[in-house]
Design a protein around this motif. Structure first.
Motif, short mmCIF file in Angstrom:
data_model
loop_
_atom_site.label_atom_id
_atom_site.label_comp_id
_atom_site.label_asym_id
_atom_site.label_seq_id
_atom_site.Cartn_x
_atom_site.Cartn_y
_atom_site.Cartn_z
N ILE A 2 0.86 -1.17 0.00
CA ILE A 2 0.00 0.00 0.00
C ILE A 2 0.90 1.23 0.00
CG2 ILE A 2 -1.73 1.30 1.31
CD1 ILE A 2 -2.73 -1.42 2.36
N ILE A 3 0.57 2.20 -0.83
CA ILE A 3 1.38 3.40 -0.99
C ILE A 3 0.91 4.47 -0.02
CG2 ILE A 3 2.01 5.21 -2.64
CD1 ILE A 3 1.39 2.97 -4.81
N VAL A 4 1.86 5.08 0.68
CA VAL A 4 1.56 6.13 1.64
C VAL A 4 2.01 7.47 1.04
CG1 VAL A 4 1.88 6.94 4.01
CG2 VAL A 4 2.04 4.49 3.50
N CYS A 5 1.08 8.41 0.94
CA CYS A 5 1.36 9.71 0.34
C CYS A 5 1.00 10.83 1.30
CB CYS A 5 0.55 9.88 -0.94
SG CYS A 5 0.99 8.71 -2.24
N ALA A 6 1.56 12.00 1.05
CA ALA A 6 1.22 13.19 1.83
C ALA A 6 1.43 14.42 0.96
CB ALA A 6 2.07 13.28 3.09
N VAL A 7 0.67 15.44 1.27
CA VAL A 7 0.78 16.72 0.57
C VAL A 7 1.64 17.64 1.41
CG1 VAL A 7 -0.49 18.74 -0.27
CG2 VAL A 7 -1.45 16.44 -0.57
N LYS A 8 2.64 18.24 0.79
CA LYS A 8 3.51 19.18 1.49
C LYS A 8 3.05 20.61 1.22
CE LYS A 8 8.27 20.68 2.14
NZ LYS A 8 9.64 20.61 1.65
N ASP A 9 2.90 21.36 2.29
CA ASP A 9 2.63 22.80 2.21
C ASP A 9 3.98 23.49 2.23
OD1 ASP A 9 2.17 25.51 2.79
OD2 ASP A 9 0.38 25.07 3.97
N ASN A 10 4.40 24.00 1.09
CA ASN A 10 5.74 24.59 0.98
C ASN A 10 5.89 25.92 1.71
OD1 ASN A 10 6.98 22.57 -0.75
ND2 ASN A 10 5.47 23.24 -2.25
N VAL A 11 4.79 26.60 1.99
CA VAL A 11 4.84 27.85 2.74
C VAL A 11 4.96 27.56 4.23
CG1 VAL A 11 3.59 29.96 3.33
CG2 VAL A 11 3.61 29.15 0.96
N ALA A 12 4.14 26.64 4.72
CA ALA A 12 4.18 26.27 6.14
C ALA A 12 5.34 25.32 6.45
CB ALA A 12 2.86 25.64 6.55
N ARG A 13 5.91 24.74 5.40
CA ARG A 13 7.03 23.79 5.52
C ARG A 13 6.66 22.58 6.38
NH1 ARG A 13 12.20 27.87 6.09
NH2 ARG A 13 11.84 28.90 4.11
N CYS A 14 5.49 22.01 6.07
CA CYS A 14 5.06 20.81 6.77
C CYS A 14 4.20 19.95 5.84
CB CYS A 14 4.30 21.16 8.04
SG CYS A 14 2.76 22.04 7.76
N PHE A 15 4.03 18.69 6.25
CA PHE A 15 3.24 17.75 5.47
C PHE A 15 1.87 17.57 6.10
CE2 PHE A 15 7.44 16.69 4.00
CZ PHE A 15 7.25 16.26 2.69
N SER A 16 0.89 17.25 5.27
CA SER A 16 -0.44 16.91 5.74
C SER A 16 -0.40 15.52 6.37
CB SER A 16 -1.42 16.89 4.57
OG SER A 16 -1.10 15.82 3.69
N GLU A 17 -1.52 15.15 6.97
CA GLU A 17 -1.66 13.79 7.47
C GLU A 17 -1.57 12.85 6.27
OE1 GLU A 17 -5.29 11.31 9.43
OE2 GLU A 17 -4.87 13.31 10.25
N PRO A 18 -0.81 11.76 6.39
CA PRO A 18 -0.67 10.85 5.24
C PRO A 18 -1.99 10.19 4.85
CG PRO A 18 0.82 10.24 7.04
CD PRO A 18 -0.05 11.33 7.54
N PHE A 19 -2.06 9.77 3.60
CA PHE A 19 -3.21 8.99 3.13
C PHE A 19 -2.69 7.80 2.34
CE2 PHE A 19 -2.49 12.14 -0.15
CZ PHE A 19 -2.75 11.49 -1.36
N TYR A 20 -3.54 6.80 2.21
CA TYR A 20 -3.13 5.51 1.65
C TYR A 20 -3.88 5.21 0.36
CZ TYR A 20 -1.56 5.20 6.46
OH TYR A 20 -0.97 5.47 7.67
N VAL A 21 -3.14 4.71 -0.63
CA VAL A 21 -3.73 4.34 -1.92
C VAL A 21 -3.10 3.04 -2.40
CG1 VAL A 21 -4.34 6.69 -2.63
CG2 VAL A 21 -2.09 5.78 -3.20
N ASN A 22 -3.78 2.39 -3.34
CA ASN A 22 -3.25 1.16 -3.92
C ASN A 22 -2.41 1.40 -5.16
OD1 ASN A 22 -4.36 -0.68 -2.04
ND2 ASN A 22 -6.35 -0.42 -2.99
#
Length: 90
Positions: A2-22
């Protein structure tokens, strides 16, 4: 796997909570959907966000394999260019 992804906010310099996809394609589609949704925080400042593949999860043994170098899947900048003309079409 299962692939774990996250969106990075480049202004806040942090990642969102991860989400899972196939599949990577499903993650990219979710990012595009968020970028296209006027109610999404991502859509208001799309150029500030990027989508990353950050880990893999093996459901057979419960182990996470965090990537040493996160894989950039899609940039908000590229979506901003692709989505902008479409927003004007109604």
């Amino acid at each position: 796997m299962i692939i774990v992804c996250a969106v990075k906010d480049n202004v806040a310099r942090c990642f969102s909570e991860p989400f899972y996809v196939n599949h990577i394609g499903a993650a990219i589609r979710s990012f595009i959907d968020a970028a296209s949704n006027p109610k999404s925080n991502i859509s208001t400042n799309i150029r500030d966000y990027d989508l990353y593949h950050i880990a893999d999860f093996d459901p057979n043994n419960g182990e996470f394999c965090v990537l040493t170098d996160f894989e950039l899947l899609c940039t908000g900048q590229s979506l901003a260019v692709a989505i902008s003309p479409a927003k004007g079409q109604d």
